[in-house]
Motif scaffolding. Sequence first.
Motif, PDB file in Angstrom:
ATOM      1  N   GLN A   8       0.861  -1.177   0.000  1.00 16.87           N
ATOM      2  CA  GLN A   8       0.000   0.000   0.000  1.00 16.87           C
ATOM      3  C   GLN A   8       0.898   1.227   0.000  1.00 16.87           C
ATOM      4  O   GLN A   8       1.977   1.200   0.602  1.00 16.87           O
ATOM      5  CB  GLN A   8      -0.908   0.028   1.235  1.00 16.87           C
ATOM      6  N   PRO A   9       0.505   2.306  -0.688  1.00 13.86           N
ATOM      7  CA  PRO A   9       1.304   3.525  -0.618  1.00 13.86           C
ATOM      8  C   PRO A   9       1.530   3.953   0.838  1.00 13.86           C
ATOM      9  O   PRO A   9       0.608   3.872   1.654  1.00 13.86           O
ATOM     10  CB  PRO A   9       0.461   4.550  -1.376  1.00 13.86           C
ATOM     11  N   ARG A  10       2.742   4.371   1.135  1.00 10.88           N
ATOM     12  CA  ARG A  10       3.106   4.727   2.503  1.00 10.88           C
ATOM     13  C   ARG A  10       3.140   6.247   2.665  1.00 10.88           C
ATOM     14  O   ARG A  10       3.931   6.924   1.993  1.00 10.88           O
ATOM     15  CB  ARG A  10       4.471   4.155   2.857  1.00 10.88           C
ATOM     16  N   PRO A  11       2.321   6.800   3.552  1.00  6.69           N
ATOM     17  CA  PRO A  11       2.428   8.234   3.836  1.00  6.69           C
ATOM     18  C   PRO A  11       3.824   8.519   4.397  1.00  6.69           C
ATOM     19  O   PRO A  11       4.257   7.886   5.367  1.00  6.69           O
ATOM     20  CB  PRO A  11       1.341   8.482   4.882  1.00  6.69           C
ATOM     21  N   THR A  12       4.541   9.427   3.758  1.00  5.66           N
ATOM     22  CA  THR A  12       5.926   9.713   4.134  1.00  5.66           C
ATOM     23  C   THR A  12       6.074  11.210   4.387  1.00  5.66           C
ATOM     24  O   THR A  12       5.836  12.026   3.491  1.00  5.66           O
ATOM     25  CB  THR A  12       6.890   9.270   3.015  1.00  5.66           C
ATOM     26  N   TYR A  66       3.929  12.938   1.479  1.00  5.34           N
ATOM     27  CA  TYR A  66       3.726  12.311   0.179  1.00  5.34           C
ATOM     28  C   TYR A  66       3.296  10.862   0.377  1.00  5.34           C
ATOM     29  O   TYR A  66       3.676  10.219   1.362  1.00  5.34           O
ATOM     30  CB  TYR A  66       5.019  12.331  -0.649  1.00  5.34           C
ATOM     31  N   GLU A  67       2.556  10.349  -0.586  1.00  7.22           N
ATOM     32  CA  GLU A  67       2.207   8.933  -0.601  1.00  7.22           C
ATOM     33  C   GLU A  67       3.254   8.205  -1.443  1.00  7.22           C
ATOM     34  O   GLU A  67       3.246   8.286  -2.669  1.00  7.22           O
ATOM     35  CB  GLU A  67       0.808   8.733  -1.197  1.00  7.22           C
TER      36      GLU A  67
END
Length: 274
Positions: free
Chosen positions: A153-157, A170-171
């Motif tokens: 899953q895209p990781r909130p960074t 960013y995702e």
Amino acid sequence: MTTSAAAGPRTDAFGVDWENWHSAQEARLSAPHGFLAITALHWLTDTPQRFSDAPGAWSAGPDGVLVSLDDGEELVIDGETVRGEHRFGIIPERGGIEAIWGDAVIEVAKRGGYDIVRPRHPGNSLRTEFRGTPAYAPDPKWVVEGRYVPFEQPRPTTVGASVEGLEHVYEAPGRVEFELDGHALGLTAFPGKTPGSLTVLFTDTTSGVTTYAANRVLQLPPPDPGGAVTLDFNRAVNLPCAYTDLATCPLPPAENRLPVAIEAGEKIPHERNR
């Protein structure tokens, strides 16, 4: 304005292609309303403020950005002339609206959760005195084949910014792995400018020595179905914060600080060596 090439004009296909690309990069940066035209970075609050480089009184609140124009003041937004009070509405993060004022553009945007106004005037000395960006001579050795490994899953960074105290989120869709000089390396990737493409922010051991200390950025094409992706570090470029303190550029995530020297791409701008 002149373009600062890495050396004399190239005649080989690889060098000519790089020079054409770099010339286009420089043209975007130094366009009449590009980043070098910015004259100020105004942070909006709920108290109306007037600025010397933009018309009207500006404020921001729960309903978004508002400008109140005096008699004789006007802006052109999406081809329509506006006078008096104008509401820009809620601007999304990393979004922006351009309002024309004479030969200037008034950028209204949101960065790090804050509403800002950044006027762009073609006559700004940073733009008119621009001499081009120095860069390493292009070399095929810095074209590296890598592998894109998507996250489940895209990781909130969350990363820092060139403005102290500001953060960007960013995702991150995945990571790019590659080898360089015997080192197994990887870079967390953010979404690119076009569908499927990727953006990587990084520093390396040249940062603060021959290249800009805070960050450089590399745009990657969409990986192929098997995950193969090409990293051409000859096309590593500076972000706007390398030229002006009026930018809010993101910093690389900690894992993107490479322990090798990437002697390719753009160097420290002349503007930072004054």
